[in-house]
Design an enzyme around this catalytic site. Structure first.
Site: not given
Length: 678
Positions: A555, A568
């Site tokens: 990501s 995350y």
């Protein structure tokens, strides 16, 4: 408008071809003769519709039929230059076509056109080939059928065989068909119903003859230690040795694999005559063209350990290659096509099962099905006589036939990911689903792995089913589940070449609200899960010795510091560094490891639909339905990132153009300056 003769032919063909007792996949051909008006002259013209080259009876449609003028086809008899030049006649078929002609005429066209019958079936039933390959097949054929079925000595398919069968039918008006030595059967009739009935009579009568006259143990007694292992044990053993076998079978050309442990296979592998019968090889041309002249037999009992088998395989493989090269050298002439590869297409492992290989899953599966046909043929022949296949020299004449080579040369160029086996986690939805679709479209076999098996199965079905994709349920945070899922994928296709670590989830919370459970859950799924999948896949890749690709869907958050996202973003940074670490460690095995850093992919995302989208929308002060547009506006390109864009990046990294690239992270974020790699 489709004529009645064509409709009857297709219906008959589909019925005959749908039953494996009648013929094998793509084996045999059928025809019908009839009259239609010539659009040029307006006069009635006799035509023949015959299954074209490469078609399958069970799925035959009108487009698979070759259409020829019967008068011109029969006129070829007057210009036939003799058996030594009969291959030249195939090119002449093009001058007999009616209109556009439909499918390419097969080598068996004359068998249908020259036989004086309105409807003709040529089939490869196991029962018929059993008689055709028996040492005293002619005598047995007479005992079985009397004068209703005649015997045709072995002759390679072609123009002369058509002449032979036509002459036999003329001289034996009471006959309903023939047994072709070493090959199969041909039947005929004045109507489509009569031809089908005659075909089935030959097949069923031959089977009844074998059942009544056959010995109880045609393959000899069971050999101690060669009995089938219990199902769970043999499948675990198959998964353990399959990658190594696939790597060996891919020495010349990359292959996909198929595993078969049916009762027929396991019985054959347990019996005394396994080695001598396997050495004789198959007989029917359709069989050995797909299985090669003989299989590789692992000369060890099922009780041998996996380690012992793995240690023995390279030696057996080298011996097989040397034997195949010698076979080629014994029979090749200056005009023969070059050797196509010396690796086995069939590997038999006592106690475990049969491993078959091909350029794609369907080819590998069909090769296995054909060897099961060969086992059935050997059983039948041995039960009433002695199995005596056609001579090795004749097998070579067909395997390295110029006409077969021309057929191979007409095949389309393989797609970029052909022969590659992809294992994609989180592939039941969102990014993973888009990746599964893309790599499948580029030719890969896909293991669709997801925690939700229903979603995974829906994707696998969409991609085309078991020859294209299989669904497996996996919790990537569970070591045993990952091992089982990789093994399931290996059993489906033979190994693994391309792994996409995509499974993930996210809980958007500020630091003070993030619990240990929140932290552990995300790290278990993405950090530990990626590690476990990469580790187990790397075992298979290293065993294959074919290189490979591991892709991490990380990501932009792995380098971008945003609010309320500690767990995350931290785990994505963990994944990003796993890319670098594994690239450094696995490069010596030819395994490339790269990562992709998407921005928020909202559309179709399971993560965003599961509450993450609402949390992020709240953080940024926008409506949840506007989150994708919000992300797009903050990028340099001003475009929303979709699952397909991430899939495009996966293909860019694995499709061959970046073959020297490893340890790279590719941003797919439409340009987030704060996430630029430094």
């Amino acid at each position: 408008m489709t004529s009645e003769a064509v409709r009857e032919l297709i219906a008959r063909s589909n019925r005959l071809g749908s039953d494996p007792r009648n013929t094998n996949y793509a084996g045999g051909n059928t025809s019908a003769k009839g009259t239609e008006t010539d659009p040029v002259t307006g006069q009635p013209t006799e035509l023949i519709w015959v299954k074209g080259s490469g078609g399958d009876l069970g799925t035959l449609t009108e487009k698979n039929l070759a259409v020829l003028r019967l008068d011109r086809l029969r006129s070829l008899v007057d210009v036939y230059p003799g058996v030594e030049r009969e291959d030249e006649m195939v090119a002449a078929f093009d001058f007999c076509l009616h209109g556009k002609g439909g499918a390419a005429p097969s080598i068996d066209t004359t068998m249908h056109g020259l036989v004086d019958a309105a409807h003709v079936d040529h089939l490869h039933p196991d029962s018929g080939i059993a008689l055709a390959t028996a040492a005293d097949g002619e005598k047995l054929t007479e005992e079985c059928f009397g004068d209703r079925v005649a015997w045709v000595p072995w002759r390679r398919p072609g123009f002369q065989l058509g002449l032979d069968i036509a002459a036999i039918k003329k001289d034996n008006p009471q006959a309903i068909g023939v047994v072709l030595g070493g090959h199969g059967i041909t039947a005929w009739g004045d109507t489509s119903e009569a031809a089908e009935a005659n075909s089935l009579e030959i097949i069923r009568t031959a089977q009844a003859f074998l059942d009544e006259r056959g010995s109880a143990e045609p393959f000899g007694p069971v050999v101690a230690g060669y009995e089938p292992l219990p199902e769970a044990e043999r499948r675990a053993r198959a998964a353990a040795i399959f990658p190594t076998l696939r790597g060996l079978a891919s020495t010349d050309n990359p292959q996909v694999g198929h595993f078969t442990d049916s009762d027929a296979v396991l019985e054959f592998l347990s019996r005394e005559k396994l080695a001598p019968l396997a050495e004789l090889g198959t007989s029917c041309p359709d069989h050995f063209l797909r299985t090669k002249v003989k299989p590789l037999v692992v000369d060890m009992p099922g009780t041998a350990s996996v380690e012992e088998i793995l240690a023995r395989l390279p030696e057996l493989h080298q011996a097989y290659r040397a034997g195949y090269q010698a076979y080629y050298d014994r029979h090749a002439t200056p005009d023969s096509p070059a050797i196509r590869g010396a690796d086995p297409a069939i590997v038999l492992v006592p106690g475990v099962g049969m491993f078959s290989f091909g350029k794609d899953k369907q080819t590998a599966r069909v090769a296995g099905e054909f060897y099961v046909n060969a086992i059935n043929v050997m059983r039948g022949a041995e039960s009433v006589s002695t199995y005596a296949p056609i001579a090795e020299s004749e097998k070579f004449r067909i395997e390295y036939w110029a006409l077969e080579e021309a057929k191979l040369q007409r095949l389309p160029k393989p797609k970029a990911l052909a022969t590659r086996i992809a294992f994609v986690t989180g592939a039941g939805s969102g990014i993973g689903k888009a990746i599964a679709r893309r790599v499948s479209a580029e030719g890969a076999c896909v293991v669709v792995a997801d925690l939700n098996l229903d979603n995974a199965q829906a994707v696998a079905d969409e991609l085309g089913g078991p020859d294209k994709a299989v669904a497996v349920k996996v919790d990537v945070s569970d070591e045993g589940a990952v091992d089982a899922a990789i093994s399931e994928g290996v059993l489906a296709f033979g190994g693994v070449d391309l792994v996409v670590n995509n499974a993930g989830l996210s809980l958007s919370k500020p630091l003070l609200e993030t619990t240990v459970a929140d932290w552990d859950l995300q790290h278990d799924v993405m950090a530990k899960g990626s590690f476990l999948v990469s580790r187990e896949a790397a075992r298979a890749m290293i065993a294959q010795d074919l290189g490979g690709d591991i892709i991490y869907i990380s990501s932009k958050n792995s380098v971008f510091a945003g609010p309320n996202n500690i767990a995350y973003s931290a785990v994505k940074a963990d994944q990003a560094h796993q890319v670098r670490l594994l690239a450094a460690e696995l490069g010596g095995h030819g395994i490339r490891v790269n990562g992709i850093n998407p921005d928020g992919v909202v559309r179709g995302s399971g993560i965003f639909a599961g509450g993450w989208g609402a949390k992020r929308a709240e953080v940024y002060g926008v409506k949840e339905e506007d989150l994708g547009a919000y992300y797009a506006k903050r990028t340099l390109l001003g475009r929303e990132v979709l699952p397909e864009h991430v899939a495009d990046a996966v293909f860019a990294l694995t499709g061959g153009d970046l073959s020297q690239t490893t340890g790279l992270h590719v941003p797919v974020d439409s340009g987030v300056a704060a996430a630029f790699l430094r």
